[in-house]
Scaffold this motif. Structure first.
Motif, PDB file in Angstrom:
ATOM      1  N   ALA A 172     -93.593  46.571 -21.858  1.00  0.00           N
ATOM      2  CA  ALA A 172     -92.728  47.633 -21.334  1.00  0.00           C
ATOM      3  C   ALA A 172     -91.285  47.158 -21.220  1.00  0.00           C
ATOM      4  N   LEU A 173     -91.094  45.922 -20.742  1.00  0.00           N
ATOM      5  CA  LEU A 173     -89.742  45.376 -20.625  1.00  0.00           C
ATOM      6  C   LEU A 173     -89.102  45.195 -21.999  1.00  0.00           C
ATOM      7  N   HIS A 174     -89.887  44.700 -22.944  1.00  0.00           N
ATOM      8  CA  HIS A 174     -89.367  44.483 -24.299  1.00  0.00           C
ATOM      9  C   HIS A 174     -88.929  45.802 -24.926  1.00  0.00           C
ATOM     10  N   TRP A 175     -89.726  46.830 -24.786  1.00  0.00           N
ATOM     11  CA  TRP A 175     -89.361  48.126 -25.354  1.00  0.00           C
ATOM     12  C   TRP A 175     -88.174  48.741 -24.625  1.00  0.00           C
ATOM     13  N   HIS A 176     -88.118  48.552 -23.319  1.00  0.00           N
ATOM     14  CA  HIS A 176     -87.018  49.130 -22.530  1.00  0.00           C
ATOM     15  C   HIS A 176     -85.679  48.532 -22.949  1.00  0.00           C
ATOM     16  N   PHE A 177     -85.596  47.222 -23.003  1.00  0.00           N
ATOM     17  CA  PHE A 177     -84.341  46.577 -23.375  1.00  0.00           C
ATOM     18  C   PHE A 177     -84.050  46.737 -24.870  1.00  0.00           C
ATOM     19  N   GLY A 178     -85.102  46.766 -25.687  1.00  0.00           N
ATOM     20  CA  GLY A 178     -84.902  46.893 -27.124  1.00  0.00           C
ATOM     21  C   GLY A 178     -84.285  48.213 -27.526  1.00  0.00           C
ATOM     22  N   ALA A 179     -84.596  49.275 -26.783  1.00  0.00           N
ATOM     23  CA  ALA A 179     -84.074  50.598 -27.127  1.00  0.00           C
ATOM     24  C   ALA A 179     -82.561  50.660 -27.033  1.00  0.00           C
ATOM     25  N   ARG A 180     -81.955  49.801 -26.210  1.00  0.00           N
ATOM     26  CA  ARG A 180     -80.512  49.807 -26.015  1.00  0.00           C
ATOM     27  C   ARG A 180     -79.826  48.610 -26.653  1.00  0.00           C
ATOM     28  N   ALA A 181     -80.602  47.787 -27.357  1.00  0.00           N
ATOM     29  CA  ALA A 181     -80.064  46.525 -27.860  1.00  0.00           C
ATOM     30  C   ALA A 181     -78.949  46.727 -28.885  1.00  0.00           C
ATOM     31  N   PHE A 182     -79.134  47.636 -29.831  1.00  0.00           N
ATOM     32  CA  PHE A 182     -78.142  47.803 -30.890  1.00  0.00           C
ATOM     33  C   PHE A 182     -76.827  48.316 -30.318  1.00  0.00           C
ATOM     34  N   ALA A 183     -76.903  49.282 -29.408  1.00  0.00           N
ATOM     35  CA  ALA A 183     -75.682  49.810 -28.794  1.00  0.00           C
ATOM     36  C   ALA A 183     -75.016  48.754 -27.927  1.00  0.00           C
ATOM     37  N   ARG A 184     -75.837  47.962 -27.232  1.00  0.00           N
ATOM     38  CA  ARG A 184     -75.291  46.916 -26.360  1.00  0.00           C
ATOM     39  C   ARG A 184     -74.578  45.830 -27.155  1.00  0.00           C
ATOM     40  N   ALA A 185     -75.036  45.583 -28.382  1.00  0.00           N
ATOM     41  CA  ALA A 185     -74.403  44.563 -29.215  1.00  0.00           C
ATOM     42  C   ALA A 185     -73.009  44.986 -29.674  1.00  0.00           C
ATOM     43  N   GLY A 186     -72.731  46.284 -29.641  1.00  0.00           N
ATOM     44  CA  GLY A 186     -71.405  46.777 -30.008  1.00  0.00           C
ATOM     45  C   GLY A 186     -71.097  46.740 -31.488  1.00  0.00           C
ATOM     46  N   ALA A 187     -72.123  46.641 -32.323  1.00  0.00           N
ATOM     47  CA  ALA A 187     -71.906  46.595 -33.769  1.00  0.00           C
ATOM     48  C   ALA A 187     -71.690  48.001 -34.303  1.00  0.00           C
ATOM     49  N   THR A 188     -70.598  48.195 -35.014  1.00  0.00           N
ATOM     50  CA  THR A 188     -70.263  49.489 -35.595  1.00  0.00           C
ATOM     51  C   THR A 188     -69.772  49.286 -37.027  1.00  0.00           C
ATOM     52  N   MET A 189     -69.585  50.379 -37.737  1.00  0.00           N
ATOM     53  CA  MET A 189     -69.029  50.297 -39.079  1.00  0.00           C
ATOM     54  C   MET A 189     -67.641  49.648 -39.031  1.00  0.00           C
ATOM     55  N   GLU A 190     -66.886  49.940 -37.979  1.00  0.00           N
ATOM     56  CA  GLU A 190     -65.540  49.374 -37.847  1.00  0.00           C
ATOM     57  C   GLU A 190     -65.584  47.861 -37.651  1.00  0.00           C
ATOM     58  N   SER A 191     -66.496  47.394 -36.784  1.00  0.00           N
ATOM     59  CA  SER A 191     -66.582  45.945 -36.539  1.00  0.00           C
ATOM     60  C   SER A 191     -67.185  45.230 -37.746  1.00  0.00           C
ATOM     61  N   ALA A 192     -68.124  45.878 -38.436  1.00  0.00           N
ATOM     62  CA  ALA A 192     -68.773  45.243 -39.581  1.00  0.00           C
ATOM     63  C   ALA A 192     -67.793  45.040 -40.738  1.00  0.00           C
ATOM     64  N   THR A 193     -66.895  45.997 -40.934  1.00  0.00           N
ATOM     65  CA  THR A 193     -65.949  45.898 -42.052  1.00  0.00           C
ATOM     66  C   THR A 193     -64.636  45.248 -41.653  1.00  0.00           C
ATOM     67  N   GLY A 194     -64.388  45.136 -40.342  1.00  0.00           N
ATOM     68  CA  GLY A 194     -63.120  44.572 -39.886  1.00  0.00           C
ATOM     69  C   GLY A 194     -61.958  45.526 -40.021  1.00  0.00           C
ATOM     70  N   LEU A 195     -62.266  46.818 -40.212  1.00  0.00           N
ATOM     71  CA  LEU A 195     -61.217  47.818 -40.426  1.00  0.00           C
ATOM     72  C   LEU A 195     -61.007  48.713 -39.212  1.00  0.00           C
ATOM     73  N   GLY A 196     -61.575  48.323 -38.073  1.00  0.00           N
ATOM     74  CA  GLY A 196     -61.463  49.158 -36.888  1.00  0.00           C
ATOM     75  C   GLY A 196     -60.032  49.391 -36.452  1.00  0.00           C
ATOM     76  N   ARG A 197     -59.114  48.467 -36.777  1.00  0.00           N
ATOM     77  CA  ARG A 197     -57.723  48.600 -36.346  1.00  0.00           C
ATOM     78  C   ARG A 197     -56.991  49.753 -37.029  1.00  0.00           C
TER      79      ARG A 197
END
Length: 288
Positions: A172-197
């Protein structure tokens, strides 16, 4: 990630096998029963390890996995598994043939079995590019499944039932934290390409017209409805049904039913573990 059958079988069977071997190493059995029980533990552990070789691009080069122990958790797992099986061997012979060696090898083997399962978990928990895996809950899930599997096979309900409850909470803990893991990491198309600026970034055109390794192995999409259904299967078959079997049934029937349902649940959980893993490379394809 692509839930490859070989890796699912590897992590489930080897974990259950090492958990059962650890229990035998700590408690001990004797006579013909020892031969069959130790054989069962070794069979599960070795079958899982052999299955892992089928996921390699060149299975004949599996021995090369032992050469990178300084930097690779996979290599450390390979060494730990061999050491563990080697430590258990004299203990198994002593229990079977009545050699009276004491429990020293069994205790050492049990410790190394825990180390082996931990190394298996760290193969995935170390990967920062998969936020759902890069979390402290991953090693406890692998260890809880190993210990619970060993206790279920033993049929000792007074120990297995509390451990199954621990497994349920860990899941239950693994699923609870896992559901928010990607958003919590802050990875976006802008950060992945370095073009967010320069502003928001979107995919104008796919980098190629055909499939490739990344799309096949790193990007696997499972629908939310299917994921919830598989979670339910994993929890019911891994925790609830084995608990009911051990509590209400008796003897060999209880062990067989509990172990069978437990394996179904473990396979479902491990399939979901890989299927839900969101690799940040998917951002380049507009898949996240």
């Amino acid at each position: 990630m692509n839930p490859a059958p070989s890796v699912i079988v590897f992590t489930v069977l080897s974990g259950m096998g090492f958990g059962f071997l650890a229990l035998l190493g700590l408690t001990g059995v004797s006579g013909t029963v020892a031969f069959f029980l130790w054989g069962l533990g070794y069979g599960l552990a070795v079958a899982g390890l052999v299955a892992s070789a089928f996921h390699l691009g060149n299975p004949q080069r599996a021995l090369l996995a032992f050469t990178q122990w300084r930097t690779s958790w996979l290599s450390r797992e390979a060494w730990a598994s061999v050491i563990t099986l080697g430590l258990f061997a004299p203990q198994a012979l002593s229990d079977w043939l009545g050699l009276g060696l004491g429990r020293g090898f069994g205790v050492a083997g049990a410790v190394m079995a825990g180390v082996t399962v931990f190394c298996t978990a760290m193969i995935y928990a170390q990967i920062r590019a998969v936020p759902r895996w890069h979390h402290w809950t991953v090693p406890p899930v692998f260890l809880a499944y190993a210990v619970a599997g060993g206790l279920v096979l033993s049929g000792v309900s007074v120990l297995a039932l509390p451990m199954l409850c621990v497994l349920g909470v860990t899941l239950a803990l693994h699923w609870h934290f896992g559901a928010r893991a990607f958003a919590r990491a802050g990875a976006t198309m802008e950060s992945a390409t370095g073009l967010g600026r320069v502003g928001a970034v979107s995919v104008f055109e796919q980098p190629h017209t055909g499939g490739n390794y990344l799309l096949r192995e790193m990007i696997h999409v499972v629908g939310r409805r299917h994921a919830e259904r598989v979670r339910m299967i994993a929890m019911v078959f891994s925790v609830l049904l084995p608990s009911l079997a051990l509590a209400w049934l008796s003897g060999g029937v209880a062990v067989v039913v509990a172990a069978a349902t437990y394996l179904i649940g473990a396979l479902a959980q491990r399939w979901l573990f890989f299927a839900e893993a969101e690799h940040v490379v998917g951002l380049y394809y507009g898949r996240r």
